[in-house]
Scaffold this motif. Structure first.
Motif, PDB file in Angstrom:
ATOM      1  N   TYR A  22       0.802  -1.220   0.000  1.00 55.07           N
ATOM      2  CA  TYR A  22       0.000   0.000   0.000  1.00 55.07           C
ATOM      3  C   TYR A  22       0.835   1.271   0.000  1.00 55.07           C
ATOM      4  CZ  TYR A  22      -4.059  -2.861   0.300  1.00 55.07           C
ATOM      5  OH  TYR A  22      -5.029  -3.772  -0.016  1.00 55.07           O
ATOM      6  N   ALA A  23       2.077   1.174   0.473  1.00 56.17           N
ATOM      7  CA  ALA A  23       2.944   2.348   0.400  1.00 56.17           C
ATOM      8  C   ALA A  23       3.146   2.734  -1.065  1.00 56.17           C
ATOM      9  CB  ALA A  23       4.274   2.052   1.074  1.00 56.17           C
ATOM     10  N   LEU A  24       3.404   1.732  -1.894  1.00 58.36           N
ATOM     11  CA  LEU A  24       3.594   1.982  -3.329  1.00 58.36           C
ATOM     12  C   LEU A  24       2.308   2.481  -3.991  1.00 58.36           C
ATOM     13  CD1 LEU A  24       5.339   1.693  -5.942  1.00 58.36           C
ATOM     14  CD2 LEU A  24       4.542  -0.670  -6.086  1.00 58.36           C
ATOM     15  N   TYR A  25       1.191   1.777  -3.757  1.00 58.96           N
ATOM     16  CA  TYR A  25      -0.052   2.157  -4.439  1.00 58.96           C
ATOM     17  C   TYR A  25      -0.503   3.552  -4.025  1.00 58.96           C
ATOM     18  CZ  TYR A  25      -0.012  -2.956  -4.560  1.00 58.96           C
ATOM     19  OH  TYR A  25       0.368  -4.256  -4.685  1.00 58.96           O
ATOM     20  N   GLY A  26      -0.334   3.857  -2.728  1.00 58.90           N
ATOM     21  CA  GLY A  26      -0.737   5.169  -2.229  1.00 58.90           C
ATOM     22  C   GLY A  26       0.049   6.284  -2.904  1.00 58.90           C
ATOM     23  N   ASP A  27       1.326   6.035  -3.090  1.00 57.30           N
ATOM     24  CA  ASP A  27       2.165   7.066  -3.697  1.00 57.30           C
ATOM     25  C   ASP A  27       1.833   7.267  -5.177  1.00 57.30           C
ATOM     26  OD1 ASP A  27       4.432   8.901  -3.267  1.00 57.30           O
ATOM     27  OD2 ASP A  27       5.335   7.683  -4.856  1.00 57.30           O
ATOM     28  N   ILE A  28       1.627   6.177  -5.895  1.00 55.23           N
ATOM     29  CA  ILE A  28       1.258   6.293  -7.310  1.00 55.23           C
ATOM     30  C   ILE A  28      -0.106   6.974  -7.427  1.00 55.23           C
ATOM     31  CG2 ILE A  28       0.859   5.036  -9.461  1.00 55.23           C
ATOM     32  CD1 ILE A  28       3.748   4.953  -8.401  1.00 55.23           C
ATOM     33  N   SER A  29      -0.998   6.621  -6.525  1.00 51.20           N
ATOM     34  CA  SER A  29      -2.319   7.245  -6.505  1.00 51.20           C
ATOM     35  C   SER A  29      -2.196   8.765  -6.374  1.00 51.20           C
ATOM     36  CB  SER A  29      -3.140   6.676  -5.346  1.00 51.20           C
ATOM     37  OG  SER A  29      -4.340   7.382  -5.194  1.00 51.20           O
ATOM     38  N   ASN A  30      -1.337   9.199  -5.460  1.00 48.73           N
ATOM     39  CA  ASN A  30      -1.140  10.647  -5.291  1.00 48.73           C
ATOM     40  C   ASN A  30      -0.690  11.312  -6.587  1.00 48.73           C
ATOM     41  OD1 ASN A  30      -1.894  10.936  -2.662  1.00 48.73           O
ATOM     42  ND2 ASN A  30       0.155  10.495  -1.857  1.00 48.73           N
ATOM     43  N   ARG A  31       0.175  10.631  -7.308  1.00 44.37           N
ATOM     44  CA  ARG A  31       0.649  11.209  -8.575  1.00 44.37           C
ATOM     45  C   ARG A  31      -0.498  11.354  -9.568  1.00 44.37           C
ATOM     46  NH1 ARG A  31       6.495   8.237  -9.600  1.00 44.37           N
ATOM     47  NH2 ARG A  31       7.247   8.485  -7.466  1.00 44.37           N
ATOM     48  N   VAL A  32      -1.346  10.325  -9.626  1.00 44.59           N
ATOM     49  CA  VAL A  32      -2.494  10.390 -10.538  1.00 44.59           C
ATOM     50  C   VAL A  32      -3.403  11.556 -10.143  1.00 44.59           C
ATOM     51  CG1 VAL A  32      -4.588   9.195 -11.287  1.00 44.59           C
ATOM     52  CG2 VAL A  32      -2.443   7.925 -11.056  1.00 44.59           C
ATOM     53  N   MET A  33      -3.708  11.654  -8.845  1.00 46.03           N
ATOM     54  CA  MET A  33      -4.660  12.666  -8.384  1.00 46.03           C
ATOM     55  C   MET A  33      -4.109  14.087  -8.588  1.00 46.03           C
ATOM     56  SD  MET A  33      -7.066  10.708  -7.675  1.00 46.03           S
ATOM     57  CE  MET A  33      -7.302   8.957  -7.315  1.00 46.03           C
ATOM     58  N   THR A  34      -2.817  14.253  -8.335  1.00 36.84           N
ATOM     59  CA  THR A  34      -2.221  15.578  -8.539  1.00 36.84           C
ATOM     60  C   THR A  34      -2.301  15.979 -10.006  1.00 36.84           C
ATOM     61  OG1 THR A  34      -0.605  14.759  -6.958  1.00 36.84           O
ATOM     62  CG2 THR A  34      -0.252  16.957  -7.805  1.00 36.84           C
ATOM     63  N   THR A  35      -2.079  15.016 -10.880  1.00 39.55           N
ATOM     64  CA  THR A  35      -2.184  15.302 -12.308  1.00 39.55           C
ATOM     65  C   THR A  35      -3.606  15.725 -12.665  1.00 39.55           C
ATOM     66  OG1 THR A  35      -0.526  13.578 -12.648  1.00 39.55           O
ATOM     67  CG2 THR A  35      -1.680  14.390 -14.600  1.00 39.55           C
ATOM     68  N   LEU A  36      -4.585  15.034 -12.092  1.00 40.30           N
ATOM     69  CA  LEU A  36      -5.980  15.370 -12.373  1.00 40.30           C
ATOM     70  C   LEU A  36      -6.318  16.770 -11.868  1.00 40.30           C
ATOM     71  CD1 LEU A  36      -7.861  12.034 -11.568  1.00 40.30           C
ATOM     72  CD2 LEU A  36      -7.492  13.089 -13.805  1.00 40.30           C
ATOM     73  N   GLU A  37      -5.776  17.108 -10.707  1.00 38.38           N
ATOM     74  CA  GLU A  37      -6.100  18.413 -10.124  1.00 38.38           C
ATOM     75  C   GLU A  37      -5.617  19.557 -11.009  1.00 38.38           C
ATOM     76  OE1 GLU A  37      -4.743  17.755  -6.120  1.00 38.38           O
ATOM     77  OE2 GLU A  37      -6.635  16.730  -5.677  1.00 38.38           O
ATOM     78  N   ASP A  38      -4.593  19.299 -11.798  1.00 41.68           N
ATOM     79  CA  ASP A  38      -4.132  20.301 -12.761  1.00 41.68           C
ATOM     80  C   ASP A  38      -5.092  20.446 -13.929  1.00 41.68           C
ATOM     81  OD1 ASP A  38      -1.897  21.094 -11.490  1.00 41.68           O
ATOM     82  OD2 ASP A  38      -0.503  19.825 -12.617  1.00 41.68           O
ATOM     83  N   MET A  39      -5.904  19.435 -14.154  1.00 45.85           N
ATOM     84  CA  MET A  39      -6.684  19.398 -15.388  1.00 45.85           C
ATOM     85  C   MET A  39      -8.160  19.732 -15.203  1.00 45.85           C
ATOM     86  SD  MET A  39      -5.110  16.177 -17.456  1.00 45.85           S
ATOM     87  CE  MET A  39      -5.705  16.798 -19.031  1.00 45.85           C
ATOM     88  N   ALA A  40      -8.613  19.802 -13.946  1.00 49.57           N
ATOM     89  CA  ALA A  40     -10.039  20.040 -13.728  1.00 49.57           C
ATOM     90  C   ALA A  40     -10.232  21.065 -12.622  1.00 49.57           C
ATOM     91  CB  ALA A  40     -10.735  18.740 -13.339  1.00 49.57           C
ATOM     92  N   PRO A  41     -11.308  21.850 -12.699  1.00 51.23           N
ATOM     93  CA  PRO A  41     -11.548  22.874 -11.685  1.00 51.23           C
ATOM     94  C   PRO A  41     -11.808  22.267 -10.309  1.00 51.23           C
ATOM     95  CG  PRO A  41     -13.420  22.675 -13.185  1.00 51.23           C
ATOM     96  CD  PRO A  41     -12.313  21.868 -13.768  1.00 51.23           C
ATOM     97  N   SER A  42     -12.505  21.132 -10.252  1.00 50.91           N
ATOM     98  CA  SER A  42     -12.703  20.505  -8.944  1.00 50.91           C
ATOM     99  C   SER A  42     -12.654  18.994  -9.066  1.00 50.91           C
ATOM    100  CB  SER A  42     -14.017  20.958  -8.313  1.00 50.91           C
ATOM    101  OG  SER A  42     -14.996  21.130  -9.298  1.00 50.91           O
ATOM    102  N   VAL A  43     -12.019  18.389  -8.075  1.00 50.49           N
ATOM    103  CA  VAL A  43     -11.753  16.955  -8.083  1.00 50.49           C
ATOM    104  C   VAL A  43     -12.181  16.367  -6.751  1.00 50.49           C
ATOM    105  CG1 VAL A  43      -9.942  15.196  -8.190  1.00 50.49           C
ATOM    106  CG2 VAL A  43      -9.766  17.242  -9.610  1.00 50.49           C
TER     107      VAL A  43
END
Length: 422
Positions: free
Chosen positions: A78-99
């Motif tokens: 879960y340490a790995l999955y959590g970190d990759i998840s954060n990368r995905v979510m941060t990328t999304l936050e750049d692309m949409a007004p609200s996430v």
DNA sequence: TCTGGGGTCCTAGGACCC
DNA sequence: TCTGGGGTCCTAGGACCC
């Protein structure tokens, strides 16, 4: 005002994809990820799905298949999955007004500004491409006017490769067409029990549910299912929840790597789970007033004497102090433990949670509480990154009950020692 | 031998009050 | 023989999600 528009972005085979991210050689092989304690299958690569390995099957039941087809197995990391998840979510936050981060591998986006169908699809493709390029994870995107429909659109994007991984389900006719071919049990919010009852009533597809009289649904089921039916008909009932709401309970429970009989060992486990739960509590700046301890024997062996019980207590003052909570937890354990059983699992739950800044200070011991909270903060600082470097004596040293993680991959992104070298 | 963990929300029913 | 009604709060249990 224009209509609501939601996108659901969901990672494909997320845990399995995370495992191949830093081991490209594994791509194209059947991969499964096991639950905690290496118990059962919780994620599969495309190839593993094609072999017919089902979600949730016990690991030992696929032993033959693993050998025959060289299936690669992983313990969950879960340490790995959590970190990759954060990368995905941060990328999304750049692309949409609200996430709204809905789970470790999916997020709802609100697409206020988009109107035209061509915009929607090309926007979805942009999201896919960027996450693929920046993070290395493949996602699918479903767009519609309610969250429940967006979920369905996402399923369609996954199920039909011809969609290119993006489905625009804003058109009314398209919605009804998809609903008509979707079994009701695949609708978000309809689980095993509900679908059984729904089938008995002759409601078999998502469209059947959408067209059922709302009053009947409310009477025979609950407001929850009524809401689902409304959402399927295009009436948005669930809003985007951008701010993460504060937790109402914190749980730490684990199956043991090997059965435990003695109360001493159980005490170690309960102490460790309590410490872990307290860490989560402090990480969210919360205090707990209620603590519950539970222990149980195995679920599955009918020949074994079974026992399962829980007990809780309410503290005089809410606290986030590991050792105070441990003391309470172990008091509860003494009440629960019975000799002669082989225990398989134990858990600790903290509830009745308060915001650290809002709670009443303990009038009679202000100095002591400051000292304790400094101590706790120091412990958390030392243990940051890898838990358990500093721990309470009660947690034990041998820890024979620890869960199995035989197939654990390196923590490529969260441990210096595990960083891949090029 | 071996079957996960961590959450949320809703409802029914009991206790209690006036 | 006959024994109210309405409201709130809390808890346990059941359903769902990933």
């Amino acid at each position: 005002m224009s209509q609501d528009l939601f996108a659901l972005v969901d990672c494909n085979n997320f845990y399995a994809s995370c495992e191949t991210l830093f081991r490209p050689k594994l791509r194209g092989l059947p991969i499964v990820v096991l639950s905690n304690n290496d118990g059962c299958v919780v994620a599969r690569s495309k190839e593993a799905k094609l072999l017919g390995i089902k979600m949730g099957v016990p690991a030992h039941q696929i032993a033959m298949m693993v050998k025959q087809h060289n299936v690669v197995m992983f313990s969950s990391n879960y340490a790995l999955y959590g970190d990759i998840s954060n990368r995905v979510m941060t990328t999304l936050e750049d692309m949409a007004p609200s996430v709204e981060v809905y789970s470790i591998d999916e997020a709802f986006l609100s697409l206020g500004g988009l109107g035209k169908a061509s915009d929607i699809v090309s926007y979805g493709l942009d999201i896919r491409e960027r996450i693929q390029n920046w993070v290395g994870i493949t996602v699918c995107v479903g767009v519609s006017t309610t969250k429940t429909l967006a979920k369905l659109a996402n399923r369609a994007a996954k199920a039909y490769p011809a969609t290119g991984g993006v489905v625009d389900l804003t058109d009314r006719q398209r919605q009804r067409k998809l609903l008509a071919i979707t079994p009701v049990e695949e609708v978000w919010g309809v689980g095993r029990q509900l679908s059984k009852k729904l089938h008995d009533l002759g409601i078999h597809t998502a469209l059947d549910l959408a067209d059922t009289d709302l009053k009947t649904l409310r009477k025979q089921f609950s407001v929850v299912l009524e809401r689902t039916a409304r959402e399927l008909s295009g009436e948005s009932c669930l809003e985007l929840q951008e701010v993460v709401s504060t937790k109402k309970q914190i749980v730490c429970s684990r199956s043991f790597g090997a059965r435990v009989e003695g109360v001493a060992e159980l005490r170690e486990a309960i102490s460790s789970y309590t410490v872990r739960a307290s860490e989560k509590l402090r990480a969210g700046n919360q205090l707990a007033k209620q603590i519950t301890v539970s222990i149980r024997t195995g679920y599955f062996n009918p020949n074994e004497p079974s026992y399962s019980n829980m007990a809780s207590t309410t503290l005089a003052v809410p606290t986030d102090d590991s050792s105070k909570l441990c003391k309470a937890a172990n008091g509860l354990l003494e009440k629960l433990w019975r000799p002669g059983y082989r225990y398989a699992k134990a858990g600790v739950m903290l509830a009745d949670l308060y915001d650290q800044n809002v709670v009443q200070e303990d009038l009679f011991a202000p100095q002591a509480s400051v000292a304790r909270s400094t101590l706790m903060a120091t412990l958390d600082g030392i243990n940051k990154g890898r838990h358990g470097k500093v721990f309470l004596g009660a947690q034990g040293v041998k820890q024979g009950w620890r869960m199995h993680r035989q197939y654990l991959s390196p923590s490529y992104t969260t441990q210096w020692l595990d960083i891949p070298k090029v």
